[in-house]
Design a protein around this motif. Structure first.
Motif, short mmCIF file in Angstrom:
data_model
loop_
_atom_site.label_atom_id
_atom_site.label_comp_id
_atom_site.label_asym_id
_atom_site.label_seq_id
_atom_site.Cartn_x
_atom_site.Cartn_y
_atom_site.Cartn_z
N ALA A 13 -6.63 -4.48 -0.61
CA ALA A 13 -6.99 -4.38 0.81
C ALA A 13 -7.72 -3.07 1.04
N PRO A 14 -8.54 -3.00 2.07
CA PRO A 14 -9.22 -1.74 2.36
C PRO A 14 -8.23 -0.67 2.82
N SER A 15 -8.62 0.57 2.64
CA SER A 15 -7.80 1.69 3.07
C SER A 15 -7.71 1.72 4.59
N ASN A 16 -6.56 2.14 5.08
CA ASN A 16 -6.36 2.27 6.52
C ASN A 16 -6.11 3.75 6.81
N VAL A 17 -6.85 4.32 7.75
CA VAL A 17 -6.73 5.75 8.07
C VAL A 17 -6.34 5.90 9.53
N GLN A 18 -5.35 6.75 9.77
CA GLN A 18 -4.96 7.11 11.14
C GLN A 18 -4.90 8.63 11.22
N TYR A 20 -3.00 10.03 8.03
CA TYR A 20 -2.19 9.09 7.26
C TYR A 20 -3.15 8.08 6.65
N VAL A 21 -3.05 7.88 5.34
CA VAL A 21 -3.95 6.97 4.64
C VAL A 21 -3.12 6.04 3.77
N THR A 22 -3.41 4.74 3.85
CA THR A 22 -2.75 3.79 2.97
C THR A 22 -3.74 3.38 1.87
N THR A 23 -3.20 3.05 0.73
CA THR A 23 -4.03 2.59 -0.37
C THR A 23 -3.44 1.32 -0.94
N ASN A 24 -4.31 0.40 -1.28
CA ASN A 24 -3.88 -0.86 -1.89
C ASN A 24 -5.11 -1.45 -2.55
N GLY A 52 0.82 -1.21 0.00
CA GLY A 52 0.00 0.00 0.00
C GLY A 52 0.85 1.25 0.00
#
Length: 96
Positions: A82-87, A75-79, A61
């Motif tokens: 997989a679903p996005s993860n946000v912190q 902070y956001v991950t993309t892949n 991601g």
């Protein structure tokens, strides 16, 4: 016996039709034409300031970050797999 089997087939076909209709109806609001797939913003007056993007090799991601609100950083991950993860964390550099 044939009548019971036909009735079950008819019910299964009806259920499949209902589920298919729901899935097609739900997908109409999703627009990922430009790779965004984001939700609409009321009045189109969202925060369009740039983000810092950190690219990782394929299969991992990517990471995007920017200040949100006053004193917070997202902070956001993309892949694609997989679903996005946000912190969202406090960041004094984002104050003001």
């Amino acid at each position: 016996m044939n009548r019971a089997r036909g009735s079950g087939t008819l019910r299964a076909a009806g259920l499949l039709l209902v589920v298919g209709t729901l899935l097609v109806g739900c997908s109409q609001g999703y627009n990922d034409k430009r790779g965004k797939g984001d939700a609409p913003v009321k009045g189109k007056a969202g925060d369009n300031t740039p983000v810092e993007v950190y690219n990782f090799p394929d299969g991992f991601g990517n990471l995007a970050t920017k200040c949100v609100g006053h004193g917070f950083r997202a902070y956001v991950t993309t892949n694609a797999d997989a679903p996005s993860n946000v912190q969202i964390v406090e960041d004094k550099a984002c104050a003001g």
